[in-house]
Structures are given as C-alpha cells and as structure tokens.
Design a protein around this motif. Structure first.
Motif, mmCIF file in Angstrom:
data_model
loop_
_atom_site.group_PDB
_atom_site.id
_atom_site.type_symbol
_atom_site.label_atom_id
_atom_site.label_comp_id
_atom_site.label_asym_id
_atom_site.label_seq_id
_atom_site.Cartn_x
_atom_site.Cartn_y
_atom_site.Cartn_z
ATOM 1 N N UNK A 73 0.817 -1.211 0.000
ATOM 2 C CA UNK A 73 0.000 0.000 0.000
ATOM 3 C C UNK A 73 0.855 1.266 0.000
ATOM 4 N N UNK A 74 2.149 1.113 -0.102
ATOM 5 C CA UNK A 74 3.076 2.253 -0.161
ATOM 6 C C UNK A 74 2.718 3.114 -1.380
ATOM 7 N N UNK A 75 2.460 4.398 -1.178
ATOM 8 C CA UNK A 75 1.960 5.215 -2.281
ATOM 9 C C UNK A 75 2.988 5.592 -3.345
ATOM 10 N N UNK A 76 4.266 5.626 -2.991
ATOM 11 C CA UNK A 76 5.224 6.089 -3.992
ATOM 12 C C UNK A 76 6.601 5.431 -3.907
ATOM 13 N N UNK A 77 7.232 5.442 -2.757
ATOM 14 C CA UNK A 77 8.623 5.006 -2.632
ATOM 15 C C UNK A 77 8.820 3.543 -3.032
ATOM 16 N N UNK A 78 8.045 2.647 -2.463
ATOM 17 C CA UNK A 78 8.240 1.219 -2.714
ATOM 18 C C UNK A 78 8.068 0.844 -4.193
ATOM 19 N N UNK A 79 6.991 1.267 -4.847
ATOM 20 C CA UNK A 79 6.853 0.891 -6.249
ATOM 21 C C UNK A 79 7.949 1.456 -7.140
ATOM 22 N N UNK A 160 -8.455 9.686 7.633
ATOM 23 C CA UNK A 160 -8.576 8.535 6.731
ATOM 24 C C UNK A 160 -8.653 7.253 7.547
ATOM 25 N N UNK A 161 -9.297 6.259 6.973
ATOM 26 C CA UNK A 161 -9.416 4.977 7.668
ATOM 27 C C UNK A 161 -8.173 4.116 7.481
ATOM 28 N N UNK A 162 -7.435 4.349 6.398
ATOM 29 C CA UNK A 162 -6.209 3.595 6.133
ATOM 30 C C UNK A 162 -5.038 4.167 6.924
ATOM 31 N N UNK A 163 -3.939 3.483 6.864
ATOM 32 C CA UNK A 163 -2.725 3.933 7.528
ATOM 33 C C UNK A 163 -1.541 3.718 6.597
ATOM 34 N N UNK A 164 -0.441 4.350 6.898
ATOM 35 C CA UNK A 164 0.806 4.159 6.173
ATOM 36 C C UNK A 164 1.800 3.478 7.106
ATOM 37 N N UNK A 167 9.072 3.298 7.045
ATOM 38 C CA UNK A 167 10.061 2.214 7.132
ATOM 39 C C UNK A 167 11.382 2.613 6.488
ATOM 40 N N UNK A 168 12.410 1.862 6.828
ATOM 41 C CA UNK A 168 13.721 2.071 6.228
ATOM 42 C C UNK A 168 13.651 1.808 4.731
ATOM 43 N N UNK A 169 14.295 2.655 3.970
ATOM 44 C CA UNK A 169 14.350 2.486 2.518
ATOM 45 C C UNK A 169 15.732 1.941 2.165
ATOM 46 N N UNK A 170 15.811 0.629 2.064
ATOM 47 C CA UNK A 170 17.118 0.014 1.877
ATOM 48 C C UNK A 170 16.984 -1.302 1.117
#
Length: 202
Positions: A73-79, A160-164, A167-170
């Motif tokens: 569900x990561x909005x930008x960094x992970x993808x 919002x009902x969701x959450x983020x 986390x470490x970006x590595x």
C-alpha cells in the motif's frame, strides 16, 4: 669492470625490476572485501510467500539474495524502488545472464495485516517475474526486520481509515550462504544497481 658494463648491468637490473612489478600488478590479488562483511545483519527466518507456502531463508541457499523491505500500500517510494530493481535485473538477464541467474530478488512486507499472500502475488508480479514476496505474522515480521536492521512503524493518516507504514528504505545484497555483502544503491538508478550486483556476484 668498465663503467659502460656496470651501467648496462644496472639498466638490465632496473628493467627486470620494472617487469617483475608489472607482472605482480597483473597477477590476481586478494578479493575485494565487501562493505558489510562481518556485519551483524541478516539471519534465519521462516515466512509465507505469495503462494501461501512457508519459506525459510535456507530455501535460497546457493543464491545471492537481493532483499528489499516495504509494503504494497506504499503510495510512492516502494513501487518506484521495486521498478528500478526490476529494470536492473532485466538488464543483467539480457547482458549478463549468468550473473542474473544467481540472484534471487526478495520483497519482505512490513505490513502483514494487509499484505496477505494474494495481495503480495498480484503486487510482486508487476515488477519482476522472479520477485518473491514474503509476509507473516506481526511477530515474524518484527523478528526478521530486527535481524535485518530495518525500522518500520505504522502511522495513522488523519481523516482517513487507512494507515501508512514508515520504514527504512534500503536494499541489501546477501551472499550464497546468507552473508551480508553490500547496500545496493537503488536510489541511483538501474545501471548503478546492475553494476553493484556484477561487482559482488561471482
């Protein structure tokens, strides 16, 4: 002995010394020491993959492991990071298939509540066909994150009902026996990742 003969002998001696130094420079030396060699990071785990199967770290024995922690569900960094990692692996598959074949990409979720195997299955398929997605119970994820030096924390989103999940970006590269090798520069693009992998995969 004549001065000319002495100079000639000195010249030959100097040439011999230079030649020996050149040959020594061409001779194979000690292998480069990985930046993370001896670091207390990584280790055993048993998690659940995107097919619902239990998977242990020992199942990847003999292969280099490129490990990235994130959540679907990561909005930008992970993808973005996973897309770049996938590009690097495809580059290697095209130009250095023998290197690519030795690398197993692994995505470990830090959001086990939402990242069920079916969710992971759809997610990892978007980045690379060999990317393995792993999830588990909150306790299992907490344990593996600690072993791998990864920080994460759930953050509620106001209104919002969701959450983020912060986390470490590595991205970490481990050897065939699970030994830590290097942090992969995923923030510098696919070319940099491919070069770093080629540097260490033997």
């Amino acid at each position: 002995m004549a001065a000319g003969a002495m100079n000639e002998r000195n010249l030959f001696g100097l040439l011999a010394l230079l030649l020996s130094l050149l040959l020594a420079g061409c001779a194979p030396g000690e292998e480069e020491t990985p930046p993370l060699a001896g670091a207390s990071i990584g280790g055993g785990f048993t998690l659940t993959n995107q097919d619902g199967e239990r998977v242990a770290d020992t199942d990847f024995a003999g292969r280099y492991r490129l490990v990235y922690f994130g959540f679907t569900y990561c909005p930008d960094v992970c993808p973005v990071d996973l897309q770049i990692i996938g590009q690097a692996l495809r580059q290697l598959e095209q130009n250095h298939p023998e290197v690519a074949a030795r690398v197993q990409p692994i995505f470990i979720s830090v959001d086990p509540e939402r990242d069920t195997p079916p969710v992971l299955k759809e997610y990892v398929a978007a980045f690379h066909p060999r990317l393995v997605g792993l999830t588990g119970t909150p306790e299992e994820i907490a344990d593996v994150a600690k072993r791998y030096g990864v920080y994460y924390m759930k953050e509620e989103v106001e209104g919002a009902s969701d959450y983020l999940v912060n986390h470490s970006r590595i991205a970490l590269l481990f050897g065939p026996e699970g030994e830590p090798i290097a942090i992969v520069p995923h923030d510098k693009g696919a070319d940099a990742i491919a070069e770093e992998i080629k540097r260490w995969v033997k």
